[in-house]
Design an enzyme around this catalytic site. Structure first.
Site: not given
Ligand code: F6R
Length: 577
Positions: A2, A27, A80, A106-107, A450, A454, A457, A473, A572
């Site tokens: 937010c 944001r 948000w 916010n929070g 992962e 990263k 990409e 192997h 995204k």
């Protein structure tokens, strides 16, 4: 996340709020609103005009332009959603029963349910589903003619995270800001003041910023800004000069959103746990509030996701199975839908999706549901398709992720799955230490996958992830002095095996960067380089190792001059199959 803006000064507040909310749009948000204390006409009482939009800031601005509130004090917000869907009623500002106190927040207020019950019993009414709404009512309940004192008394009762901007129509020359575990600044202009969650909002107006400390309250009047603690002790404010332009301010001074978001990991982890874990280890999820009896029936866990979310699913698979003893399997959602899987009424389908909109994941979930599975979406976006379609939701509360590559939300996913594993272990009455060894081995593989993803990409360098056991192997055939290897050798039961692997890799002349636990000397003189992480529990090491690999990928991509935040060919949110 937010966004907050507040204004008090000699100019009209509404245009400033409108411009600032536009600057906060980056944001990410779902709804917006402003409250402006209107200048009274002759013979009239002071009144506050509230304008909200359950859509974009542009819609809000269009409404304001049609009916422009006139006044020198106002607050604005981009929301948000965390508690309650993105609707008009849930949009901020929120107010008390008498419509005098206005608050943007916010929070996450951890104890809002208990505060709300207490206030409802005392006759307060709550039209929205938000946690925020308890704030104006709590202030109202504590108000005895001194708004600032009432704010302090109310905030002492609140647990969790807040950045707040507030005013009361009984005090038309007082704008109050307060913060705990969420950022808030006071901008100081020429006889005018701003309160903002983010310097971006106010950068065109002033570069002089007062940074509020944890648990501090700023009382802003036409005479200046005074800062104090919740106990009313005056604090010497820290004023800084900010030299950023708007784009630097949006990134919090970081060169890229990706780096900013990696650095937001601690906050994302805290938010994922906030209000869900009691000191005695009991876990509860507000939007996945399933009775123990119903969960006890579950004898099969199906985790579905794509890309980074599939790696989170793989970590979830090992942890859930190990801790709860319920067989679990992580599936590539795009493949799952073309199979005839064994899913039934005793299956819990756990859908993992940052956006909550990934087409393959949504279709796979629908299929699991059609076969009778109970479903829960672990997602960052409130009221996303995944959250709406599933029987329940576990929200990450990580705030929007702007960089295309998932970073902080992966960590929030991992922690949310740990919590789910604890919840299931609790209802099943078991936490199993005996499969620890397999678990540690298993947890390292998704971390390696992962790390490789990263790197691929954002730097466009091919990389692959493999377990130590799998090395001989096949992948070992690739090794030579042009094939660097990152080895995850942090403390755990398979560490010695990993050290042997590093010897084998080095014997093939491949350079090795080893991730080790601080103080470990076993790879001295063997690995080309080491990166130390602190000594932590293995479950926490998963997150720390991933952070290191994200940073590694980030710095490689930056060195190669790639577009870190918007890598080529990637989106995204992949909403097509
Ligand atoms: C990688 C990345 C993607 C997403 C994948 C699923 O950094 O971001 O691999 O993880 O597209 O997206 P969500 O989690 O939104 O379902």
């Amino acid at each position: 996340m937010c966004g907050i803006i507040g204004y008090l000064g000699g100019r009209e507040a509404t245009p400033i709020l409108m411009e600032s909310l536009k600057r906060l749009e980056y944001r990410g948000y779902d709804s917006a609103g402003v409250a402006v204390l209107e200048l009274p006409r002759a013979g009239e009482a002071v009144r506050t005009s509230v304008t909200k939009s359950e859509a974009k800031v542009d819609t809000l601005i269009a409404k304001l332009k049609m009916n422009m509130p006139s006044g020198n004090l106002g607050i604005g917000h981009t929301r948000w959603a965390t508690h309650g869907k993105p609707t008009y009623v849930n949009a901020h500002p929120h107010t008390d029963c008498k419509g005098k106190i206005f608050v943007v927040h916010n929070g996450i207020i951890e104890n809002f349910a208990e505060l709300k019950a207490e206030l409802e019993a005392a006759g307060h009414e709550f039209p929205s589903d938000t946690d925020t709404e308890v704030v104006p009512h709590l202030i109202e309940a504590n108000y005895k003619g001194d708004f600032l004192a009432a704010v302090r008394a109310a905030l002492k009762r609140i647990k969790g995270a807040y950045a707040l901007a507030m005013f009361s129509s009984d005090d038309p020359e007082l704008l109050v800001g307060a913060r705990l575990n969420a950022p808030l600044v006071v901008g100081i202009g020429d006889n005018e003041y701003y309160i903002a969650s983010d310097i971006t909002a106010i950068i065109p107006y002033t570069k002089r910023v007062l940074v509020l400390g944890e648990g501090e309250v700023a009382a802003v009047t036409p005479l200046g800004a005074e800062v104090s603690t919740l106990d009313g002790v005056t604090v010497n404010p820290k004023i800084v000069h900010v030299d950023w332009d708007v784009s630097q301010a949006q990134k919090g001074g970081y060169p890229h959103f990706m780096l900013k978001e990696i650095n937001e990991t601690p906050e994302a982890l805290a938010n994922a746990m906030r209000g869900r874990l009691t000191d005695d280890g009991t876990v509860s999820f507000r939007e996945f509030d399933v009775a123990d009896k119903q969960l006890r029936r579950i004898d099969d866990i199906l985790l579905l996701g794509m890309g980074t979310s599939r790696h989170a699913a793989m970590i979830g698979e090992y942890v859930i199975e190990d801790w709860s003893g319920i067989p679990a399997r992580a599936e590539d959602a795009s493949e799952f839908r073309y199979r005839r899987p064994t899913v039934g009424e005793k299956t819990l389908g756990v859908v993992i999706s940052q956006s909550g909109e990934t087409a393959d994941t949504l279709v796979a979930m629908q299929q699991a549901k059609a076969r009778g599975a109970l479903s829960v979406a672990v997602t960052n976006v409130v009221a996303s398709s995944a959250a709406r379609d599933a029987d329940g939701a576990i929200y990450l509360h990580a705030g929007p992720e702007i960089g295309v590559a998932s970073t902080k939300t992966l960590h929030a996913h991992i922690v949310s799955l740990y919590l789910l594993a604890m919840r299931l272990a609790d209802v099943k009455g078991r936490v199993s230490p005996e499969r620890k060894r397999e678990l540690v081995e298993a947890l390292r593989l998704p971390v390696a996958l992962e790390g490789a993803l990263k790197l691929k990409e954002i730097s466009y360098i091919h990389a692959e992830g493999t377990s130590g056991g799998e090395l001989k192997h096949g992948p070992i055939a690739l090794l030579d002095d042009q094939f660097p290897v990152i080895a995850i050798c942090t403390a755990g039961t398979t560490k010695d095996k990993m050290v042997s692997n590093v010897h084998e890799i080095v014997a093939r002349n491949a350079p090795v960067l080893a991730l080790i636990t601080k103080g470990d000397r076993s790879l001295n003189g063997v690995a080309t380089d080491v990166f130390e992480i602190p000594e932590v529990d293995e479950a926490a090491a998963v997150v720390l190792n991933t952070v290191v690999l994200q940073l590694f990928a980030y710095h490689v991509a930056v060195k190669l001059g790639q577009d870190v935040d918007q890598p080529r060919n990637l989106a995204k949110s992949v909403t097509v199959e």
